[in-house]
Every structure is written in structure tokens, then in C-alpha cells.
Design a protein around this motif. Structure first.
Motif, PDB file in Angstrom:
ATOM      1  N   ILE A 158       4.863 -19.530  -7.344  1.00 10.27           N
ATOM      2  CA  ILE A 158       5.358 -18.156  -7.215  1.00 10.27           C
ATOM      3  C   ILE A 158       5.760 -17.564  -8.567  1.00 10.27           C
ATOM      4  N   VAL A 159       6.200 -18.412  -9.492  1.00 14.34           N
ATOM      5  CA  VAL A 159       6.476 -17.897 -10.834  1.00 14.34           C
ATOM      6  C   VAL A 159       5.189 -17.317 -11.418  1.00 14.34           C
ATOM      7  N   GLN A 160       4.077 -18.020 -11.248  1.00  9.98           N
ATOM      8  CA  GLN A 160       2.808 -17.538 -11.782  1.00  9.98           C
ATOM      9  C   GLN A 160       2.271 -16.354 -10.978  1.00  9.98           C
ATOM     10  N   LEU A 161       2.236 -16.480  -9.669  1.00 10.82           N
ATOM     11  CA  LEU A 161       1.655 -15.445  -8.827  1.00 10.82           C
ATOM     12  C   LEU A 161       2.443 -14.145  -8.902  1.00 10.82           C
ATOM     13  N   SER A 162       3.768 -14.247  -8.988  1.00  6.85           N
ATOM     14  CA  SER A 162       4.586 -13.029  -9.018  1.00  6.85           C
ATOM     15  C   SER A 162       4.480 -12.291 -10.345  1.00  6.85           C
ATOM     16  N   ARG A 163       3.862 -12.887 -11.329  1.00 13.85           N
ATOM     17  CA  ARG A 163       3.564 -12.149 -12.559  1.00 13.85           C
ATOM     18  C   ARG A 163       2.584 -11.020 -12.231  1.00 13.85           C
ATOM     19  N   VAL A 164       1.786 -11.246 -11.188  1.00 13.46           N
ATOM     20  CA  VAL A 164       0.817 -10.251 -10.754  1.00 13.46           C
ATOM     21  C   VAL A 164       1.397  -9.376  -9.639  1.00 13.46           C
ATOM     22  N   THR A 165       2.078 -10.018  -8.682  1.00 14.98           N
ATOM     23  CA  THR A 165       2.508  -9.291  -7.481  1.00 14.98           C
ATOM     24  C   THR A 165       3.894  -8.671  -7.581  1.00 14.98           C
ATOM     25  N   GLY A 166       4.747  -9.176  -8.446  1.00 22.27           N
ATOM     26  CA  GLY A 166       6.053  -8.566  -8.645  1.00 22.27           C
ATOM     27  C   GLY A 166       7.243  -9.425  -8.267  1.00 22.27           C
ATOM     28  N   GLN A 167       8.415  -8.970  -8.692  1.00 21.86           N
ATOM     29  CA  GLN A 167       9.681  -9.681  -8.515  1.00 21.86           C
ATOM     30  C   GLN A 167      10.046  -9.902  -7.055  1.00 21.86           C
ATOM     31  N   ASP A 168       9.737  -8.934  -6.205  1.00 21.41           N
ATOM     32  CA  ASP A 168      10.120  -9.057  -4.795  1.00 21.41           C
ATOM     33  C   ASP A 168       9.526 -10.304  -4.153  1.00 21.41           C
ATOM     34  N   ASP A 169       8.279 -10.611  -4.480  1.00 18.53           N
ATOM     35  CA  ASP A 169       7.637 -11.802  -3.912  1.00 18.53           C
ATOM     36  C   ASP A 169       8.326 -13.078  -4.396  1.00 18.53           C
ATOM     37  N   PHE A 170       8.712 -13.102  -5.662  1.00 16.16           N
ATOM     38  CA  PHE A 170       9.423 -14.264  -6.187  1.00 16.16           C
ATOM     39  C   PHE A 170      10.717 -14.482  -5.412  1.00 16.16           C
ATOM     40  N   GLU A 171      11.506 -13.434  -5.281  1.00 13.68           N
ATOM     41  CA  GLU A 171      12.785 -13.542  -4.569  1.00 13.68           C
ATOM     42  C   GLU A 171      12.585 -13.915  -3.101  1.00 13.68           C
ATOM     43  N   ALA A 172      11.547 -13.370  -2.475  1.00 12.49           N
ATOM     44  CA  ALA A 172      11.277 -13.679  -1.067  1.00 12.49           C
ATOM     45  C   ALA A 172      10.976 -15.166  -0.877  1.00 12.49           C
ATOM     46  N   VAL A 173      10.184 -15.732  -1.743  1.00 10.63           N
ATOM     47  CA  VAL A 173       9.852 -17.157  -1.630  1.00 10.63           C
ATOM     48  C   VAL A 173      11.090 -18.008  -1.891  1.00 10.63           C
ATOM     49  N   LYS A 174      11.835 -17.670  -2.924  1.00 11.25           N
ATOM     50  CA  LYS A 174      13.052 -18.430  -3.248  1.00 11.25           C
ATOM     51  C   LYS A 174      14.033 -18.404  -2.075  1.00 11.25           C
ATOM     52  N   GLU A 175      14.261 -17.243  -1.513  1.00 13.21           N
ATOM     53  CA  GLU A 175      15.198 -17.132  -0.384  1.00 13.21           C
ATOM     54  C   GLU A 175      14.670 -17.832   0.861  1.00 13.21           C
ATOM     55  N   THR A 176      13.371 -17.799   1.072  1.00 14.80           N
ATOM     56  CA  THR A 176      12.778 -18.478   2.229  1.00 14.80           C
ATOM     57  C   THR A 176      12.974 -19.986   2.130  1.00 14.80           C
ATOM     58  N   ILE A 177      12.861 -20.517   0.936  1.00 14.62           N
ATOM     59  CA  ILE A 177      13.096 -21.954   0.742  1.00 14.62           C
ATOM     60  C   ILE A 177      14.504 -22.310   1.230  1.00 14.62           C
ATOM     61  N   LEU A 178      15.481 -21.541   0.811  1.00 18.03           N
ATOM     62  CA  LEU A 178      16.876 -21.816   1.200  1.00 18.03           C
ATOM     63  C   LEU A 178      17.089 -21.578   2.687  1.00 18.03           C
ATOM     64  N   THR A 179      16.523 -20.507   3.217  1.00 15.96           N
ATOM     65  CA  THR A 179      16.699 -20.179   4.635  1.00 15.96           C
ATOM     66  C   THR A 179      16.094 -21.268   5.523  1.00 15.96           C
ATOM     67  N   GLU A 180      14.933 -21.751   5.168  1.00 15.85           N
ATOM     68  CA  GLU A 180      14.265 -22.758   5.997  1.00 15.85           C
ATOM     69  C   GLU A 180      14.980 -24.105   5.969  1.00 15.85           C
ATOM     70  N   LEU A 181      15.805 -24.340   4.980  1.00 13.39           N
ATOM     71  CA  LEU A 181      16.547 -25.598   4.909  1.00 13.39           C
ATOM     72  C   LEU A 181      17.827 -25.589   5.729  1.00 13.39           C
ATOM     73  N   ARG A 182      18.320 -24.406   6.041  1.00 14.34           N
ATOM     74  CA  ARG A 182      19.583 -24.320   6.786  1.00 14.34           C
ATOM     75  C   ARG A 182      19.422 -24.898   8.185  1.00 14.34           C
ATOM     76  N   PRO A 183      20.424 -25.630   8.639  1.00 13.72           N
ATOM     77  CA  PRO A 183      20.355 -26.156  10.017  1.00 13.72           C
ATOM     78  C   PRO A 183      20.242 -25.012  11.023  1.00 13.72           C
ATOM     79  N   LYS A 184      19.410 -25.230  12.034  1.00 14.70           N
ATOM     80  CA  LYS A 184      19.230 -24.222  13.074  1.00 14.70           C
ATOM     81  C   LYS A 184      20.402 -24.280  14.036  1.00 14.70           C
ATOM     82  N   LYS A 185      20.886 -23.146  14.426  1.00  9.18           N
ATOM     83  CA  LYS A 185      22.049 -23.085  15.329  1.00  9.18           C
ATOM     84  C   LYS A 185      21.613 -23.056  16.759  1.00  9.18           C
TER      85      LYS A 185
END
Length: 185
Positions: A158-185
């Protein structure tokens, strides 16, 4: 900063900005205003400089690990992700991503040092995930090593790809990594 450290820093910048094969000692000498002979004094070959550059990244990772050693697995993982946020901010790519694209043209000494560095990163993220799962901070179904590989490859890509697609994609992937690790309630 010593001349040796300055040379390593410039090499690192060139590798992560243009690629290993796209710069020469002459580029470094022009950039920092020293003779190429001065660079050869510290690094007889470009491979020696490449190895020293990777070793500098190993030192940085080891220092980061020590800095967060007593923190929670979440803080440790966020520290890893912050590295990539900084790389993105600098409009560069990580050393692993850059050197991997040149892998077939690299000297064996650089390949070996890169493998050592990659192993260090994989083992650290695997340890973080294992600890987080044991403490019920993280929840995931696959093996910790496989999850670590998925996180690392996502960040490198995503560091490489977001050079083309933009900052929003980088942040979305980073946040998704953290969100997917959280225990499901």
C-alpha cells in the motif's frame, strides 16, 4: 553525523526513492559534495554500501523493538504501522519493497542481509500477534506467522500503490488491519 553515516543516509534515500540500480557513487558524491574516492574509502563496493544500508535498518528496528518492549501488543503493532506512515509521508517506499524489485540483480551479500532483515520483521510481527492473541487483544483465525506476512505485505504494497492512488487508500488499509484484528463482540 559522520561522513560514513551521511553516505549511508544518502544511499538509503536513493534506494527508497529511485531504486538500488538507479544510483551510483557519483550521484552520492554530487549530492553531498565529496569525492567518490571518499565514498570508496568507507565502502569499497556498492554492495558494501548496500549491506551497510540494510544493517542501518536492522539497527532501527532493534531500537524500535526495545523502545516498545514493555508496551501492549497493540502499541507495538501501531509502532510498526507508524514506520510505514512515515515512509508514506516522505513519499518513499520501504527498503524491503525497493530492494525486492531489484533482487535478481543484487549481489549475494545484499540478498543475505535483506533476508536477515525480512526475517527480523516477520519474527517481530509474529511475536506481537501471538502475544496479542494470547492476551485476547487480537482475534484472527490463521496462524500468527501467516497473519504477520499478510500485514507486512499489505503495508509494503500500500505504500507503493498509494503513491498512485492517494493517501486515503493508505489510511484505509492501515485502519482495516487494526479493525480486523479487534475481537468480535
Amino acid at each position: 553525523m559522520t561522513t560514513r553515516e551521511t553516505i549511508i543516509e544518502k544511499a538509503d534515500n536513493f534506494i527508497r526513492d529511485k531504486g538500488y540500480n538507479a544510483f551510483s557513487f557519483k550521484d552520492i558524491s554530487n549530492d553531498i559534495g565529496i569525492k567518490t574516492a571518499s565514498i570508496h574509502y568507507h565502502f569499497p563496493t556498492k554492495s558494501d554500501l548496500g549491506v551497510a544500508t540494510i544493517k542501518e535498518h536492522v539497527v532501527r528496528y532493534e531500537n524500535l523493538k526495545l523502545k516498545v518492549i514493555n508496551e501492549s501488543p497493540l502499541v507495538k503493532l501501531e509502532a510498526f504501522l507508524a514506520i510505514h506512515s512515515q515512509i508514506k509521508l516522505e513519499n518513499k517506499i520501504c527498503i524491503v519493497g525497493s530492494l525486492s524489485t531489484d533482487l535478481n540483480t543484487l549481489d549475494e551479500t545484499i540478498k543475505t542481509e535483506l533476508q536477515i532483515f525480512v526475517t527480523l520483521v516477520i519474527e517481530w510481527i509474529t511475536e506481537i500477534l501471538t502475544e496479542g492473541k494470547e492476551l485476547k487483544i487480537f482475534d484472527f483465525k490463521i496462524s500468527p506467522r501467516t497473519k504477520a506476512l499478510m500485514i507486512i505485505t499489505n503495508m509494503v504494497a500500500i505504500v507503493q500503490l498509494s503513491r498512485v492512488t492517494g493517501q486515503d487508500d493508505f489510511e484505509a488499509v492501515k485502519e482495516t488491519i487494526l479493525t480486523e484484528l479487534r475481537p468480535k463482540k
